[in-house]
Write a protein that holds these residues in place. Structure first.
Motif: not given
Length: 260
Positions: A12-21, A197-211, A213-215
């Motif tokens: 997830g975000l931790g791995w994306a941060l590791a690569q970016a760092c 057991s149920h899928a999450r409800t989201t709000l707005g754009t679902l961004h990637s971990a890499e996106w 991490a860059d921020k």
């Protein structure tokens, strides 16, 4: 060369941060509960020195071992990124107490305790603490009472700490992402502590971990103290402060599926 410690670094975000760092030249100490995946990830990063230490971030001995490893392997610590987290999807009145305790332990107690243990090294380097929070730290979300409470508690504690360590040259960056496509939601707990057991409800754009991490990397370079990564997140935070009743009604409509 900067030495960075990242929790929850195997996915997830931790791995994306590791690569970016590492891409910016950091030496890394990575930790995660998943030892096999963590070791695979660490072995794939070859541009700079990378070591891994698997364990439960809630364990005080693991926290102490991480700080000791920074000193033994690198002689310093410049950046601590508190990224590890866990969430749940369950109505407050139906959630077992142990679920609340686990969510609070991972998202609040562990990062705060690790931060305090690492503080002497961060003071010595005049370093930086980065905490990955959530919109849930300031906005209510149906079915996420424990997660909202834990992220809010961490944000408040670190805002207080910010004022206490500013004179020591230690900087804090609090990150407030919205919804990301990361395993934290796939691994969400249900009311009984098993997988939700149920899928999450989201709000707005679902961004990637890499996106995301860059921020974070850009916010560090700019010396920001708080990061709202997109316009929607920033505007939502303002709306919650200015018109909380209106915001609450809209949130309840958007997340109404959680009630069923």
């Amino acid at each position: 060369m900067c030495v960075t410690l990242i929790t929850g670094a195997a996915s997830g975000l931790g791995w994306a941060l590791a690569q970016a760092c590492q891409a910016r030249g950091d030496q890394l100490l990575l930790t995660d509960l998943n030892q096999d995946l963590l070791e695979q990830r660490a072995a794939s990063l070859t541009a700079t020195k990378v070591i891994s230490l698997a364990g439960d971030i809630c364990d005080e001995q693991v926290q102490l071992a991480l700080v000791d490893a920074c000193l033994a392997e690198f002689g310093r610590l410049d950046v601590l990124i508190n990224n590890a987290g866990i969430t749940h999807r369950s109505l407050t009145q139906r959630t077992a107490p142990e679920v609340f305790r686990k969510v609070m332990a991972v998202n609040y107690h562990a990062p705060l305790e690790l931060t305090l243990k690492a503080l002497p090294l961060l003071k010595a380097s005049r370093g930086q603490i980065v905490a990955v929070g959530s919109m849930a730290s300031w906005m209510p979300v149906l079915g996420r009472a424990g997660y909202c409470a834990a992220k809010s508690a961490l944000a408040q504690a670190l805002e207080v700490l910010r004022g206490e360590v500013r004179r020591d040259g230690v900087r804090l960056l609090l990150v407030y992402p919205s919804f990301l496509a990361t395993p934290i939601e796939q691994n969400a707990l249900g009311a009984d502590g098993q997988a939700a057991s149920h899928a999450r409800t989201t709000l707005g754009t679902l961004h990637s971990a890499e996106w995301m991490a860059d921020k974070v990397i850009l916010a560090q370079a700019q010396g920001l103290e708080r990061l709202f990564p997109d316009r929607r997140t920033h505007l939502a935070s303002l709306l919650w402060r200015l018109a909380p009743s209106f915001f609450h009604r809209q949130m309840c409509r958007r997340f109404a599926a959680e009630l069923h």
